[in-house]
Design a protein around this motif. Structure first.
Motif, mmCIF file in Angstrom:
data_model
loop_
_atom_site.group_PDB
_atom_site.id
_atom_site.type_symbol
_atom_site.label_atom_id
_atom_site.label_comp_id
_atom_site.label_asym_id
_atom_site.label_seq_id
_atom_site.Cartn_x
_atom_site.Cartn_y
_atom_site.Cartn_z
ATOM 1 N N ALA A 21 1.011 -1.008 0.219
ATOM 2 C CA ALA A 21 -0.012 0.144 -0.038
ATOM 3 C C ALA A 21 1.016 1.226 0.090
ATOM 4 O O ALA A 21 0.438 2.344 -0.694
ATOM 5 C CB ALA A 21 -0.807 0.071 1.358
ATOM 6 N N VAL A 22 2.112 1.485 0.563
ATOM 7 C CA VAL A 22 2.668 2.446 0.667
ATOM 8 C C VAL A 22 3.612 2.665 -0.667
ATOM 9 O O VAL A 22 3.801 3.757 -1.151
ATOM 10 C CB VAL A 22 4.015 2.128 1.744
ATOM 11 C CG1 VAL A 22 5.149 3.051 1.573
ATOM 12 C CG2 VAL A 22 3.286 2.138 3.073
ATOM 13 N N ALA A 23 3.968 1.554 -1.350
ATOM 14 C CA ALA A 23 4.501 1.656 -2.628
ATOM 15 C C ALA A 23 3.539 2.043 -3.657
ATOM 16 O O ALA A 23 3.757 3.009 -4.404
ATOM 17 C CB ALA A 23 5.121 0.338 -3.210
ATOM 18 N N ARG A 24 2.312 1.856 -3.390
ATOM 19 C CA ARG A 24 0.858 2.249 -4.655
ATOM 20 C C ARG A 24 0.978 3.868 -4.111
ATOM 21 O O ARG A 24 0.686 4.592 -5.145
ATOM 22 C CB ARG A 24 -0.130 1.814 -4.049
ATOM 23 C CG ARG A 24 -0.165 0.109 -4.715
ATOM 24 C CD ARG A 24 -1.421 -0.339 -4.631
ATOM 25 N NE ARG A 24 -1.750 -1.857 -4.635
ATOM 26 C CZ ARG A 24 -2.501 -2.830 -4.452
ATOM 27 N NH1 ARG A 24 -3.523 -2.123 -3.841
ATOM 28 N NH2 ARG A 24 -2.410 -3.902 -4.820
ATOM 29 N N ARG A 25 1.042 4.387 -2.765
ATOM 30 C CA ARG A 25 0.682 5.563 -2.523
ATOM 31 C C ARG A 25 2.058 6.344 -3.148
ATOM 32 O O ARG A 25 1.866 7.584 -3.438
ATOM 33 C CB ARG A 25 0.549 5.774 -1.098
ATOM 34 C CG ARG A 25 0.470 7.172 -0.485
ATOM 35 C CD ARG A 25 -1.019 7.559 -1.352
ATOM 36 N NE ARG A 25 -1.271 9.049 -1.044
ATOM 37 C CZ ARG A 25 -1.643 9.773 -1.841
ATOM 38 N NH1 ARG A 25 -1.850 9.280 -3.089
ATOM 39 N NH2 ARG A 25 -1.610 11.130 -1.928
ATOM 40 N N LEU A 26 3.283 5.904 -2.826
ATOM 41 C CA LEU A 26 4.632 6.656 -3.395
ATOM 42 C C LEU A 26 4.369 6.512 -5.030
ATOM 43 O O LEU A 26 4.870 7.549 -5.431
ATOM 44 C CB LEU A 26 5.843 5.877 -3.006
ATOM 45 C CG LEU A 26 5.947 6.016 -1.502
ATOM 46 C CD1 LEU A 26 7.297 5.049 -1.028
ATOM 47 C CD2 LEU A 26 6.283 7.394 -1.175
#
Length: 190
Positions: A21-26
Motif C-alpha cells: 500500500a505504501v509503494a502504491r501511494r508513493l
C-alpha cells in the motif's frame, strides 16, 4: 512484539500488505504519465522523458532500455513501432527513472524538516469473516519521521527491503502493530 501473520485470509479477511500500500501511494505521488504506453501519445511522452538529456539516456540504459539510438529515433519519428516486449521495457525504464528522479523531492516532502508525515492506516476488510472470528481493528494514525529507508527501498524496487523498513515504522504503533500488517489502504500526502 508479535510475530508476522503467516496465514492471512484463512477466515476470509481481505487486504494487502502494508508495504504494498505504501509503494502504491508513493507511485501515486510520483506522478507518472497517465496515458498508457500503448497509445502513441503515451509512448512519445515516455521516450521524450527517457531521451531528453544524456543523464536520462544513461539512466534508461541502466534501467533496461538497451536499444540503439537509431531505433529510439525511429520510434520518435514514427517510422517504426516498438514490439510488445520493447513497450514493456520502455514502461519499466520510465518508471525506474521517474522514481529515481522524484526520490529526493519526495523524501524532503515526507520528512518535512524532521516533522514527518501523518500516515493513516485503514484496517483490513473483515466483511467475509464470520462474527466469532472477527477482531476489533480500528482506523489508526501515526506520524512517520524518517522515510529514508522506505523511499530507498521503493526506488530500488526491493519488496523485501521495503517490507522490512515499513515494519520497523509500524512497530511504533505498539503491541497492536500486527493488526496493521495487512490493510485495505495506507494514506499520506507529501
Amino acid at each position: 512484539m508479535p510475530e508476522r501473520t503467516l496465514d492471512f485470509g484463512h477466515f476470509g479477511a481481505r487486504g494487502i500488505k502494508g508495504h504494498e500500500a505504501v509503494a502504491r501511494r508513493l507511485d501515486a505521488l510520483a506522478g507518472y504519465i497517465a496515458t498508457p504506453v500503448t497509445a502513441p501519445r503515451g509512448l512519445l511522452a515516455r521516450l521524450h522523458y527517457l531521451t531528453r538529456t544524456d543523464r536520462a539516456r544513461t539512466a534508461a540504459r541502466a534501467a533496461g532500455l538497451t536499444v540503439t539510438d537509431r531505433t529510439v529515433r525511429a520510434w520518435l519519428e514514427g517510422t517504426r513501432s516498438p514490439s510488445r516486449r520493447n513497450l514493456e521495457r520502455i514502461e519499466q525504464a520510465y518508471r525506474t527513472v521517474r522514481r529515481e528522479n522524484v526520490a529526493r523531492y519526495l523524501l524532503a516532502r515526507l520528512n518535512r524538516g524532521g516533522q514527518g508525515t501523518r500516515v493513516e492506516f485503514h484496517p483490513l476488510s473483515q466483511s467475509g469473516v464470520a462474527r466469532p472470528h472477527q477482531r476489533v481493528v480500528a482506523f489508526r494514525t501515526m506520524n512517520v519521521r524518517r522515510w529514508e529507508g522506505i523511499v530507498a527501498a521503493w526506488v530500488a524496487g526491493d519488496d523485501q527491503a521495503l517490507d522490512d523498513a515499513w515494519i520497523d515504522k509500524v512497530a511504533d504503533l505498539g503491541s497492536q502493530w500486527g493488526q496493521y500488517e495487512y490493510v485495505t489502504t495506507i494514506g499520506f500526502a507529501a
